[in-house]
Design a protein around this motif. Structure first.
Motif, PDB file in Angstrom:
ATOM      1  N   GLU A  47       0.864  -1.169   0.000  1.00 46.33           N
ATOM      2  CA  GLU A  47       0.000   0.000   0.000  1.00 46.33           C
ATOM      3  C   GLU A  47       0.909   1.230   0.000  1.00 46.33           C
ATOM      4  O   GLU A  47       2.077   1.151   0.394  1.00 46.33           O
ATOM      5  CB  GLU A  47      -0.942  -0.005   1.210  1.00 46.33           C
ATOM      6  N   ILE A  48       0.366   2.344  -0.449  1.00 42.95           N
ATOM      7  CA  ILE A  48       1.155   3.560  -0.615  1.00 42.95           C
ATOM      8  C   ILE A  48       0.612   4.632   0.318  1.00 42.95           C
ATOM      9  O   ILE A  48      -0.556   5.009   0.220  1.00 42.95           O
ATOM     10  CB  ILE A  48       1.121   4.031  -2.082  1.00 42.95           C
ATOM     11  N   VAL A  49       1.456   5.089   1.216  1.00 39.40           N
ATOM     12  CA  VAL A  49       1.056   6.082   2.208  1.00 39.40           C
ATOM     13  C   VAL A  49       1.527   7.465   1.748  1.00 39.40           C
ATOM     14  O   VAL A  49       2.725   7.666   1.535  1.00 39.40           O
ATOM     15  CB  VAL A  49       1.650   5.761   3.594  1.00 39.40           C
ATOM     16  N   VAL A  50       0.597   8.375   1.577  1.00 42.75           N
ATOM     17  CA  VAL A  50       0.905   9.747   1.166  1.00 42.75           C
ATOM     18  C   VAL A  50       0.840  10.620   2.414  1.00 42.75           C
ATOM     19  O   VAL A  50      -0.226  10.817   2.992  1.00 42.75           O
ATOM     20  CB  VAL A  50      -0.091  10.251   0.102  1.00 42.75           C
ATOM     21  N   ALA A  73       9.901  18.770   1.482  1.00 47.08           N
ATOM     22  CA  ALA A  73       9.248  18.342   0.241  1.00 47.08           C
ATOM     23  C   ALA A  73       7.741  18.589   0.322  1.00 47.08           C
ATOM     24  O   ALA A  73       7.182  18.817   1.396  1.00 47.08           O
ATOM     25  CB  ALA A  73       9.527  16.868  -0.023  1.00 47.08           C
ATOM     26  N   SER A  74       7.094  18.501  -0.811  1.00 49.90           N
ATOM     27  CA  SER A  74       5.648  18.707  -0.854  1.00 49.90           C
ATOM     28  C   SER A  74       4.913  17.547  -0.187  1.00 49.90           C
ATOM     29  O   SER A  74       3.988  17.749   0.592  1.00 49.90           O
ATOM     30  CB  SER A  74       5.189  18.862  -2.308  1.00 49.90           C
ATOM     31  N   GLN A  75       5.329  16.319  -0.488  1.00 52.41           N
ATOM     32  CA  GLN A  75       4.734  15.120   0.118  1.00 52.41           C
ATOM     33  C   GLN A  75       5.822  14.081   0.366  1.00 52.41           C
ATOM     34  O   GLN A  75       6.872  14.091  -0.288  1.00 52.41           O
ATOM     35  CB  GLN A  75       3.658  14.490  -0.791  1.00 52.41           C
ATOM     36  N   VAL A  76       5.528  13.196   1.278  1.00 54.68           N
ATOM     37  CA  VAL A  76       6.359  12.016   1.520  1.00 54.68           C
ATOM     38  C   VAL A  76       5.537  10.805   1.107  1.00 54.68           C
ATOM     39  O   VAL A  76       4.393  10.647   1.536  1.00 54.68           O
ATOM     40  CB  VAL A  76       6.767  11.897   3.004  1.00 54.68           C
ATOM     41  N   ILE A  77       6.118   9.965   0.267  1.00 52.33           N
ATOM     42  CA  ILE A  77       5.421   8.782  -0.234  1.00 52.33           C
ATOM     43  C   ILE A  77       6.119   7.548   0.330  1.00 52.33           C
ATOM     44  O   ILE A  77       7.295   7.305   0.037  1.00 52.33           O
ATOM     45  CB  ILE A  77       5.441   8.721  -1.782  1.00 52.33           C
ATOM     46  N   VAL A  78       5.394   6.782   1.134  1.00 46.52           N
ATOM     47  CA  VAL A  78       5.960   5.593   1.762  1.00 46.52           C
ATOM     48  C   VAL A  78       5.332   4.347   1.143  1.00 46.52           C
ATOM     49  O   VAL A  78       4.098   4.225   1.091  1.00 46.52           O
ATOM     50  CB  VAL A  78       5.725   5.594   3.285  1.00 46.52           C
ATOM     51  N   PHE A  79       6.177   3.441   0.690  1.00 44.35           N
ATOM     52  CA  PHE A  79       5.712   2.163   0.167  1.00 44.35           C
ATOM     53  C   PHE A  79       5.791   1.137   1.291  1.00 44.35           C
ATOM     54  O   PHE A  79       6.874   0.808   1.789  1.00 44.35           O
ATOM     55  CB  PHE A  79       6.567   1.720  -1.017  1.00 44.35           C
ATOM     56  N   TYR A 164       8.950   3.946  11.566  1.00 44.81           N
ATOM     57  CA  TYR A 164       7.944   4.332  10.574  1.00 44.81           C
ATOM     58  C   TYR A 164       6.664   3.543  10.780  1.00 44.81           C
ATOM     59  O   TYR A 164       5.553   4.090  10.710  1.00 44.81           O
ATOM     60  CB  TYR A 164       8.487   4.096   9.157  1.00 44.81           C
ATOM     61  N   ASP A 165       6.823   2.243  11.010  1.00 42.63           N
ATOM     62  CA  ASP A 165       5.653   1.389  11.226  1.00 42.63           C
ATOM     63  C   ASP A 165       4.836   1.881  12.418  1.00 42.63           C
ATOM     64  O   ASP A 165       3.598   1.886  12.382  1.00 42.63           O
ATOM     65  CB  ASP A 165       6.087  -0.060  11.457  1.00 42.63           C
ATOM     66  N   GLU A 166       5.533   2.291  13.462  1.00 44.48           N
ATOM     67  CA  GLU A 166       4.853   2.781  14.655  1.00 44.48           C
ATOM     68  C   GLU A 166       4.170   4.124  14.397  1.00 44.48           C
ATOM     69  O   GLU A 166       2.988   4.319  14.726  1.00 44.48           O
ATOM     70  CB  GLU A 166       5.863   2.933  15.794  1.00 44.48           C
ATOM     71  N   ILE A 167       4.896   5.053  13.786  1.00 44.43           N
ATOM     72  CA  ILE A 167       4.371   6.407  13.551  1.00 44.43           C
ATOM     73  C   ILE A 167       3.159   6.380  12.617  1.00 44.43           C
ATOM     74  O   ILE A 167       2.174   7.099  12.835  1.00 44.43           O
ATOM     75  CB  ILE A 167       5.474   7.310  12.969  1.00 44.43           C
ATOM     76  N   LEU A 168       3.221   5.544  11.603  1.00 46.23           N
ATOM     77  CA  LEU A 168       2.167   5.497  10.589  1.00 46.23           C
ATOM     78  C   LEU A 168       1.098   4.439  10.891  1.00 46.23           C
ATOM     79  O   LEU A 168       0.151   4.287  10.112  1.00 46.23           O
ATOM     80  CB  LEU A 168       2.783   5.237   9.206  1.00 46.23           C
ATOM     81  N   GLY A 169       1.246   3.722  11.991  1.00 45.60           N
ATOM     82  CA  GLY A 169       0.262   2.705  12.346  1.00 45.60           C
ATOM     83  C   GLY A 169       0.186   1.571  11.342  1.00 45.60           C
ATOM     84  O   GLY A 169      -0.901   1.055  11.051  1.00 45.60           O
ATOM     85  N   LEU A 170       1.325   1.153  10.844  1.00 48.93           N
ATOM     86  CA  LEU A 170       1.341   0.162   9.768  1.00 48.93           C
ATOM     87  C   LEU A 170       1.215  -1.276  10.263  1.00 48.93           C
ATOM     88  O   LEU A 170       0.583  -2.100   9.602  1.00 48.93           O
ATOM     89  CB  LEU A 170       2.631   0.308   8.945  1.00 48.93           C
ATOM     90  N   LYS A 171       1.810  -1.566  11.411  1.00 49.40           N
ATOM     91  CA  LYS A 171       1.841  -2.952  11.871  1.00 49.40           C
ATOM     92  C   LYS A 171       0.443  -3.517  12.043  1.00 49.40           C
ATOM     93  O   LYS A 171       0.160  -4.650  11.631  1.00 49.40           O
ATOM     94  CB  LYS A 171       2.617  -3.045  13.190  1.00 49.40           C
ATOM     95  N   GLU A 172      -0.456  -2.711  12.625  1.00 42.15           N
ATOM     96  CA  GLU A 172      -1.823  -3.199  12.832  1.00 42.15           C
ATOM     97  C   GLU A 172      -2.593  -3.362  11.521  1.00 42.15           C
ATOM     98  O   GLU A 172      -3.643  -4.009  11.486  1.00 42.15           O
ATOM     99  CB  GLU A 172      -2.594  -2.282  13.781  1.00 42.15           C
ATOM    100  N   ALA A 181       9.865   7.868  -0.988  1.00 45.69           N
ATOM    101  CA  ALA A 181      10.375   8.949  -1.831  1.00 45.69           C
ATOM    102  C   ALA A 181       9.747  10.248  -1.358  1.00 45.69           C
ATOM    103  O   ALA A 181       8.574  10.282  -0.974  1.00 45.69           O
ATOM    104  CB  ALA A 181      10.043   8.709  -3.297  1.00 45.69           C
ATOM    105  N   THR A 182      10.545  11.297  -1.357  1.00 50.00           N
ATOM    106  CA  THR A 182      10.010  12.631  -1.126  1.00 50.00           C
ATOM    107  C   THR A 182       9.820  13.276  -2.495  1.00 50.00           C
ATOM    108  O   THR A 182      10.626  13.082  -3.406  1.00 50.00           O
ATOM    109  CB  THR A 182      10.968  13.465  -0.259  1.00 50.00           C
ATOM    110  N   ILE A 183       8.721  14.030  -2.648  1.00 50.89           N
ATOM    111  CA  ILE A 183       8.431  14.646  -3.941  1.00 50.89           C
ATOM    112  C   ILE A 183       8.088  16.116  -3.752  1.00 50.89           C
ATOM    113  O   ILE A 183       7.553  16.510  -2.711  1.00 50.89           O
ATOM    114  CB  ILE A 183       7.280  13.924  -4.675  1.00 50.89           C
ATOM    115  N   GLY A 184       8.397  16.921  -4.740  1.00 55.39           N
ATOM    116  CA  GLY A 184       8.125  18.353  -4.655  1.00 55.39           C
ATOM    117  C   GLY A 184       8.917  19.100  -5.709  1.00 55.39           C
ATOM    118  O   GLY A 184       9.044  18.627  -6.846  1.00 55.39           O
ATOM    119  N   TYR A 185       9.468  20.234  -5.327  1.00 55.45           N
ATOM    120  CA  TYR A 185      10.222  21.057  -6.272  1.00 55.45           C
ATOM    121  C   TYR A 185      11.548  21.473  -5.654  1.00 55.45           C
ATOM    122  O   TYR A 185      11.605  21.906  -4.493  1.00 55.45           O
ATOM    123  CB  TYR A 185       9.400  22.285  -6.667  1.00 55.45           C
ATOM    124  N   ARG A 186      12.600  21.343  -6.442  1.00 55.27           N
ATOM    125  CA  ARG A 186      13.952  21.618  -5.968  1.00 55.27           C
ATOM    126  C   ARG A 186      14.135  23.067  -5.539  1.00 55.27           C
ATOM    127  O   ARG A 186      13.523  23.981  -6.083  1.00 55.27           O
ATOM    128  CB  ARG A 186      14.965  21.286  -7.070  1.00 55.27           C
TER     129      ARG A 186
END
Length: 209
Positions: A47-50, A73-79, A164-172, A181-186
């Motif tokens: 799953e992709i976390v924005v 960055a504008s967004q952080v994208i976590v796979f 990351y798993d803890e902060i984003l609640g992924l384990k559950e 990946a971080t995305i945005g404009y340089r």
């Protein structure tokens, strides 16, 4: 912009302009492109976390050894990959396939058994490693699509996955962070922006048989 031109333009952005945000329509286009990334059997083993929330990103920054991209960055994208690729996961996918293609579920039984056989032969750890490989394919699509849109990106592995798993609640959710990946404009102040791209020569890279 062609894909080749976009890839020539892009680089791993180290310093983002924190005043610039990706327009909503471009972000949605980017995400929908990543949705189309290929994966083994089409299972989309992730799953992709924005992440946009500033407070969450501050915590992720701490779990990323203080790298500024996390907050600039504008967004952080976590796979985040699935940790339970099992019979239920495969059956749910076959249900979706039958619905999307308008076919009887029993007509997919041969394919279903083939996929189930492949999954059952692997240990839980092997299935997770398999899932991680699929996530990297999707990451490649994200970077490529972003370059066509002239959106900067920085693929990153330098983070503490358990935090990351803890902060984003992924384990559950049966997930674990694999790559991001971080995305945005340089930023105009990023010294890496104008550095020459270093790649192997054709003769050292391509083996033609």
């Amino acid at each position: 912009m062609s894909l080749k031109t976009g890839l020539e333009w892009r680089y791993a952005t180290k310093k983002f302009d924190n005043t610039k945000k990706i327009p909503a329509d471009k972000l949605e286009h980017l995400l929908q492109t990543v949705k189309l990334a290929p994966s083994s059997f089409g299972l989309q083993h992730y799953e992709i976390v924005v992440v946009e929330d500033p407070a969450v990103r501050e915590r992720l920054k701490e779990a990323s050894y203080g790298q500024s991209q996390l907050t600039d960055a504008s967004q952080v994208i976590v796979f985040a990959v699935e940790t339970n690729i099992d019979e239920d996961y495969v059956k749910a996918y076959i249900d979706e396939m039958a619905s999307a293609r308008g076919v009887k579920r029993e007509d997919l039984s041969g394919f279903e058994q083939y996929v189930l056989g492949s999954v059952s032969r692997l240990s839980r750890e092997e299935n997770i490693n398999w899932a991680k490989k699929q996530a990297y394919i999707a990451l490649g699509v994200l970077i490529s699509s972003a370059s066509e849109l002239q959106i900067d990106s920085c693929p990153m592995e330098g983070f503490e996955a358990d935090k990351y798993d803890e902060i984003l609640g992924l384990k559950e959710k049966g997930l674990t962070a694999t790559v991001m990946a971080t995305i945005g404009y340089r930023s105009d102040e990023d010294p890496y922006a104008n550095m020459a791209k270093v790649r192997k020569s054709d003769k050292d890279l391509f083996i033609r048989i």
